[in-house]
Design a protein around this motif. Sequence first.
Motif, mmCIF file in Angstrom:
data_model
loop_
_atom_site.group_PDB
_atom_site.id
_atom_site.type_symbol
_atom_site.label_atom_id
_atom_site.label_comp_id
_atom_site.label_asym_id
_atom_site.label_seq_id
_atom_site.Cartn_x
_atom_site.Cartn_y
_atom_site.Cartn_z
ATOM 1 N N ARG A 29 5.740 -10.953 15.395
ATOM 2 C CA ARG A 29 4.996 -11.098 14.148
ATOM 3 C C ARG A 29 5.741 -12.061 13.223
ATOM 4 N NH1 ARG A 29 1.045 -7.494 13.374
ATOM 5 N NH2 ARG A 29 1.174 -7.486 11.093
ATOM 6 N N VAL A 30 5.011 -13.104 12.792
ATOM 7 C CA VAL A 30 5.623 -14.144 11.973
ATOM 8 C C VAL A 30 4.884 -14.257 10.649
ATOM 9 C CG1 VAL A 30 6.207 -16.590 11.860
ATOM 10 C CG2 VAL A 30 6.113 -15.440 14.089
ATOM 11 N N LEU A 31 5.641 -14.319 9.573
ATOM 12 C CA LEU A 31 5.039 -14.609 8.278
ATOM 13 C C LEU A 31 5.295 -16.082 7.973
ATOM 14 C CD1 LEU A 31 3.742 -12.869 5.828
ATOM 15 C CD2 LEU A 31 5.841 -13.529 4.657
ATOM 16 N N ALA A 32 4.231 -16.859 7.916
ATOM 17 C CA ALA A 32 4.375 -18.277 7.565
ATOM 18 C C ALA A 32 4.131 -18.393 6.070
ATOM 19 C CB ALA A 32 3.370 -19.112 8.345
ATOM 20 N N ALA A 33 5.114 -18.959 5.359
ATOM 21 C CA ALA A 33 5.004 -18.927 3.902
ATOM 22 C C ALA A 33 5.270 -20.279 3.249
ATOM 23 C CB ALA A 33 5.996 -17.900 3.343
ATOM 24 N N LYS A 34 4.585 -20.506 2.149
ATOM 25 C CA LYS A 34 4.825 -21.715 1.361
ATOM 26 C C LYS A 34 5.298 -21.295 -0.028
ATOM 27 C CE LYS A 34 3.702 -25.711 1.238
ATOM 28 N NZ LYS A 34 4.720 -26.504 1.904
ATOM 29 N N PRO A 35 6.587 -21.310 -0.233
ATOM 30 C CA PRO A 35 7.092 -20.933 -1.557
ATOM 31 C C PRO A 35 7.039 -22.114 -2.509
ATOM 32 C CG PRO A 35 8.917 -21.381 -0.059
ATOM 33 C CD PRO A 35 7.662 -21.638 0.719
ATOM 34 N N GLY A 36 6.888 -21.808 -3.766
ATOM 35 C CA GLY A 36 6.967 -22.855 -4.777
ATOM 36 C C GLY A 36 5.644 -23.566 -5.010
ATOM 37 N N LEU A 37 5.715 -24.619 -5.790
ATOM 38 C CA LEU A 37 4.514 -25.277 -6.272
ATOM 39 C C LEU A 37 3.928 -26.291 -5.305
ATOM 40 C CD1 LEU A 37 5.504 -25.872 -9.995
ATOM 41 C CD2 LEU A 37 4.014 -24.099 -9.056
ATOM 42 N N ASP A 38 4.716 -26.752 -4.359
ATOM 43 C CA ASP A 38 4.214 -27.796 -3.477
ATOM 44 C C ASP A 38 3.095 -27.258 -2.596
ATOM 45 O OD1 ASP A 38 5.286 -29.125 -0.370
ATOM 46 O OD2 ASP A 38 3.951 -30.074 -1.815
ATOM 47 N N GLY A 39 1.966 -27.946 -2.605
ATOM 48 C CA GLY A 39 0.797 -27.436 -1.892
ATOM 49 C C GLY A 39 0.510 -28.085 -0.552
ATOM 50 N N HIS A 40 1.357 -29.003 -0.089
ATOM 51 C CA HIS A 40 1.072 -29.688 1.173
ATOM 52 C C HIS A 40 1.268 -28.720 2.330
ATOM 53 C CE1 HIS A 40 1.993 -32.985 -1.609
ATOM 54 N NE2 HIS A 40 1.135 -33.666 -0.899
ATOM 55 N N ASP A 41 0.188 -28.301 2.925
ATOM 56 C CA ASP A 41 0.286 -27.237 3.918
ATOM 57 C C ASP A 41 -0.022 -27.687 5.340
ATOM 58 O OD1 ASP A 41 -2.964 -25.589 3.461
ATOM 59 O OD2 ASP A 41 -2.410 -27.696 3.675
ATOM 60 N N ARG A 42 -0.063 -28.972 5.574
ATOM 61 C CA ARG A 42 -0.375 -29.446 6.928
ATOM 62 C C ARG A 42 0.617 -28.872 7.944
ATOM 63 N NH1 ARG A 42 -1.350 -35.527 9.057
ATOM 64 N NH2 ARG A 42 -0.934 -35.111 11.253
ATOM 65 N N GLY A 43 1.900 -28.949 7.609
ATOM 66 C CA GLY A 43 2.941 -28.487 8.530
ATOM 67 C C GLY A 43 2.813 -27.013 8.836
ATOM 68 N N VAL A 44 2.672 -26.219 7.806
ATOM 69 C CA VAL A 44 2.637 -24.776 8.027
ATOM 70 C C VAL A 44 1.365 -24.375 8.782
ATOM 71 C CG1 VAL A 44 1.564 -24.100 5.825
ATOM 72 C CG2 VAL A 44 3.141 -22.547 6.950
ATOM 73 N N LEU A 45 0.264 -25.111 8.543
ATOM 74 C CA LEU A 45 -0.973 -24.781 9.274
ATOM 75 C C LEU A 45 -0.852 -25.167 10.746
ATOM 76 C CD1 LEU A 45 -3.814 -25.727 6.758
ATOM 77 C CD2 LEU A 45 -3.118 -23.445 7.486
#
Lengths: 558, 136
Positions: free
Chosen positions: B7-23
């Motif tokens: 089980r993995v939690l993929a997270a984007k902390p902070g204000l930066d919204g570029h989510d291509r990598g995490v997706l």
Amino acid sequence: MLTKEEREREESEYRQWVKETESIQEREFLTEEGIPIKRVYTPLDLEEMGFDYLRDLGFPGKYPLTRGIEPSMYRAKPWTIGTASGLAGIEESNHIYKEAISRGMTLIGVLHDMVAQNGLDPDHPMAEGEIGRVAVPIYSLKDFEELFDGIDISKIYLRNNIMSVGIVTIAMHLALAEKQGVSIKTLRGATQSDFLKEYISRGNWILPPRAEMRLLCDSFTYCLEHAPLYNPLSVSSYHIAEAGANRIQEGAYLLAIAIAYVEAVLKRGINVDQVAPLFNFFMRLEHRGFLEEIAKIRAVRAAWSRIMKERFNSKSPGSNFYLWIREGGSTLTKDQYLINLVRMGITSLAGMLSGCQQMTVPAYDEAISIPTDKSLRSAQRCMQIVEHETGVGNTVDPLGGSYYLEYLTHEYKIKMRKEVEVIDGLGGMVAAIEKRYPQQQIALNAYKQQKKIDSGETIIVGLNRFCSDEKESVETYEYDPEVARKRIEEIQELRKNRDNERVKKALDKIRRVAEKPEGNENNLAIPIMEAVKSYATRGEMCNVLREVFGEYKERSPF
Amino acid sequence: MTRKRIRVLAAKPGLDGHDRGVLIISQALSNAGMEVIYTGRKQTPESIVEASIQEDVDVIGLSILSGNHLMMAAKVVKLLLEKNMSHIAVIVGGFIPDNDIPALKELGVREVFPSGTPLGSVVEYIEQSFGNLAND
């Protein structure tokens, strides 16, 4: 158009040539979108697609504008080239803008930092570590004044990369003009304000779509009356492409988003030919897929013209496809970073060949850090070399008529139109976003792209092939965390020294107008302008709007 | 013996919204048979740690492009420690200069995947580090 005899002769010669060369081993060639690429294109291909010069290309400046939005393009009007940049310090950013202008740049793209883009103040908890980190920390009119100290903004095209609650930045820009003694009636410049694409790519949203749309419409009606040459919107697909969209998606989503904005603004009772000149466009242009990229731009230009004519009955359809382009930063490599200059050179060439109006390119150290003045300089020189040394701007649309280019342009046009129809079927772009359709398409394509890079099918020199073992050192921009501390102090000072009665009244007025129903009679630009001039901070103004309208809540695409 | 899904939690902390990598990473891990929970953007270290506890994950993947990775990673690791949840591993991906990798590891980050890392490497690392066999 070929005569019957000509066609028959060409077909026969073609078949003969195919037979003579059939033993040559070749793999299949496709564009990224899966469009087949034949070995060679001939007049027969144009015939097959029913190519009609006057209908499909026409003359530059005339519908469908495929060849360019103006009759003489660069022969009469120089290319507007510039820089989109910004550093952590306001003073050092002022310096790099001055340097750029002294080098002949007339376009200054102001990059506002993440805190500003998210409508926050630097002392908000979420601002920690983000102040000035990727761009300029501009939080009030005072900051904006300092950023342009000694720069006459009437002599440049100033663009602000603010997407959500653009109206605050538009007000800052117009207020700055007034401070400089520049008439806003003739001021040219832009604030991107394209909030819809944030929900499907960059992610710097603030308010929910309806509230953002209301603010956008308010900014249009305000500018129409007070600042008719200003652009309160640049519909942007650059970020959509950077998020992983292919060219068909980039074009289609750009068109669908533009349609959504036009439809909304028309509801305010302005006619389409008043709306059109107020906004322009921003797309990505890459060196990867050189001819495909040029075809993409031509296809979108023609498709947009057709949309403006057939959907909106514009009298000069497509004339506002005034286009800024930029190479995507994502295609630049860290390894052997100087080769990025070659990439920028190629893109600059593609830019001029595509008939854009404005261009910027990233600097060679894009994959490492935000640029230094030195790296910005060489990026700017790339464009000047293309403009002054290659001669491709001496005639309009010099690649027009290339059998391959016209085939590609045609293919992209058709496929983009189909995808726009899919968006229409979902209820338009706003509804499609709610259904997460574009988000899913983009994420899936991004994954496809990454797998091709990982497998080596897509070759990136310096990334997965032809890499260097050397660790080259390069002088990069160093972020100074002191900047953050200073900025917080400065904003707190500002809050102490300004006329707080005036600020409070202005913020209250914003709230009262925001609570009223949307409409031209409740234009939020007016109280926001007053608040900006009283030195309210961005965070303070956005907080009021957040309190009234709520915040956008994201739903993951999967 | 059955294999428990990682089980993995993929997270984007902070204000930066570029989510291509995490997706992209989320899709790759999911296609490899892992359970991936994506927090969405604009998360705080607090919201990330809380979600990781609620979702009972094996590993938190932080995707950070803004340059703010040292601060964010430090906070997440500290919060996990405070809540006695240090068995949840933290890995970081994104725009990470080579020079910062040792510093991140010293903070308690298990592994770092700077942009350009092939997806296969990330999948392999997580499978090897957190794949386990559950007793029937």
